[in-house]
Design a protein around this motif. Sequence first.
Motif: not given
Length: 670
Positions: A544-557
Motif C-alpha cells: 500500500d505504498t507508492y514512490f512515484a513509480g520508482y523501484d521500491k527496493t531502492r527507497v528509504s522508508p
Amino acid sequence: MRHLPLLANHPAGRAAVTCRYRCGDACFHDVPNTSGNPYFGDLVDRRTALKAGVVVAALAGGAATTATTATTGTAAAAGPAPRGLDFDPVAPNALDAVVVPDGYRHEVVIRWGDPLFPDAPEFDFDHQTAAAQARQFGYNCDFAALLPLDPTGRVNLLVTNHEYTGEPFMFRGYDESRPTREQVEIAWAAHGLSVVRVDQARDGRLTPRFSPYNRRVTATTEFRVTGPAAGSDLLKTSADPTGARVLGTLNNCAGGVTPWGTILSGEENFNQYFANADALADPRLTRYGVTGTETTRKWERFDPRFDLAREPHEVNRFGWVIELDPTDPGSTPVKHTALGRFKHECANVRVAADGRVVAYSGDDERFEYIYKFVSTGRVRKGDSKAARRHNMTLLDDGTLYVARFTGDSPAAEIDGTGTLPADGKFDGRGEWVPLASGDRSFVPGMSAEEVYVFTRLAADRVGATKMDRPEDIQTHPRTGVVYCALSNNVDRGKAGKEGPTEPNPRVNNKHGQVLELTERGGDPLSLAFTWNLMLVCGDPASPDTYFAGYDKTRVSPISSPDNVAFDRHGNLWISSDSAGALGGHNDGLYAVPVSGPERGHLKAFLTVPRGAETCGPVIGERVVTVCVQHPGEVDGASADNPASHWPDGGDSQPRPSVVAVWREGRRIGE
C-alpha cells in the motif's frame, strides 16, 4: 512526583505524552469535522496507486496491512544521482544521536535555554526562572528560516518557532495537577519565536552571536490584529475592548519566508490552552476542538484570559497566521485575519505574474481542508523600508479560498484492472471555492466577519474536501507545482468515519502521503487545478505504498511527512513526524527528486535522536539545518526518568535544539 496518566502509544507511532502536550490529544478525541462534505478518498477513482500493477490491499474494502520491518534503503541507484542528492542514505535506526551520511559533519547550533543576550544567564535546568527563559532560546523549536544579512551569506538571522512546552520534561517532580506560577510563566516565556544572529564559516558551520537583532517573542508579547476581522466584536475582551491588540502567540508550527524578507508563522493547536468551554455550550468552539473544563497546563488558574467562562472571546484571538519582521527588533508583530482562522500548519507565499501574492495554508487536523489566499494589492519591488511596509499589508486584503477536489479527468484512461495509466499519473481535478473577500462573504448564512473567525464552518458549508491532516505546503521554485504533506489519519475507516478508496488515504492511514497540485496554466491566480500523488508513505515492502513509480527496493522508508522544503536544484526535502509507526525507527529528513528518471527515489539524509521529531528543514548550498523537537519524549520518560541525554550527553537532560549539517570543502549532495 505524581505520575502522569499515559494512554496507549499514539496509533501513528507518537508517544502519548507528546500528543497530550503538543495538541491536547487531538487524535484521541472525536473528530471536530462532522460535516457531510465528501472525503478526498471518496473522490478518487477506485484504482491503485501502483504503476507496477501491485494492488492496494484495501481495494476489496479491507484494511491494508503494513509490514513492520522496513527496508534499509541503502541500495545504489540505477542511474547517476541527481544534482544535490549524491549521498548514501542513512539506514533506519533507534540511536540516541543525530546520524548523517558518510563524509558529513553535524553540530548543535543552539539549544533550549541558550542565552540570546549578554545579560541572559547560562541555562540551569534545576534553577529555571521565567525572567531567564524570556532571554533564552525557547522550547521545542519547529519551523526555522535562515535569512542572509549580507550579500556573502556569511552573516544570517536564524528565526525559529517554539511550538509547545512539555512540562514533564522541563521540571523535575512536575505535578500536573498543581503547577506553580513560576513553572507556568516559564512555559509562557518558552513559547513563541526566537531570532538570533548566526555566522556561517566557509565550510558551512553556524555559530550564534549576540546581536541587536536578537529577539524573543513569547506568549505575552503584544501583537497587532490586522485585516477584515480586526476590531470585530468576536475578538473583543475585557482587557482589549478594541479587538485589535493580542498578548502572545501559541503553538506556532510551520511557517514561511515572504518575498519581502519577513517571517510567517501558523498558530496551530491553540484550542488546548483554553478552559471551561463546556460552560459556554457553543458548537463553534466544538468545531475547533475547544472542549472540556480544565486544561492540561492549568494556565487558567494564573490568567483569566485562558478561562472561557470569564473571557469567551479570547480563544478567537488565536489560530491566525502571524507576520514578524526579524530585521526590526522593535517592531510589533501582526496577526493577519484575512487568511482565516483555523489550525494553521503553515503559510507560504508565491508571487503571481501580475505582482499579486498567493498564500497557501493547511489546517492540520483529521478531515480538514487546504486553503489559499490571493491578495488584492501587488508587491512593491525594492529593499526600502517603504516597500517593506507596503508589502507587509498585502496579506490584509484579498480573497480567501478553500480547495474542493474531484476525481480523475475524462482524459485519464483506466484499463479495467485497477492499475494506473502507463504514465503513472492521476490527473485529478479540483477548484478553489471563494469564502470571503474584504467585507463580502460568499458563504450563505455567514457574514464575512464570521467567515474569517470561524473559517472551518465556512469551509464546511461550501463543500470543501476533507483531507488527511494537511501539513506544510510549498511551491516548487521553478515549476510552480504545489506540494502538500498530508501527515496521516488514523481515524480513516473507523466506525462512523469515511471509509477507504484507492489509491489512498488508507484505512488506519498511519503513514500519510505527499500531494502534487498544479494550478491551471501554471497561474497561482487560477481557480482550477489538477492533482497527482507523489508519494504514498510507509514501508516500501508493503503493497500500500507508492514512490512515484520508482523501484521500491531502492527507497528509504518514511512515515508521516510533515515539513517540506526545496533545494537550489529543485529537489524536494521532507521531514518526518512519527517514524515510530514503522517499528520504532527514529524520525528523519529525506530528499527526493520530483522529475527525471530518479523521480520518487527517496533517500534518508539524516535521522534524529530517540523520541524526537524532525522539523523546519533549511536546505542551503553548504549547510542543512533541522530543528530537533522533543528528544526523549517516549512513554514512561520524564525529567526524573530521561530517555535521552542528547545533545549534551552524560546524565544530562534532553534539550530541543537546532542542528547544522555540512560537508568539508563540498556542497550539500555533491
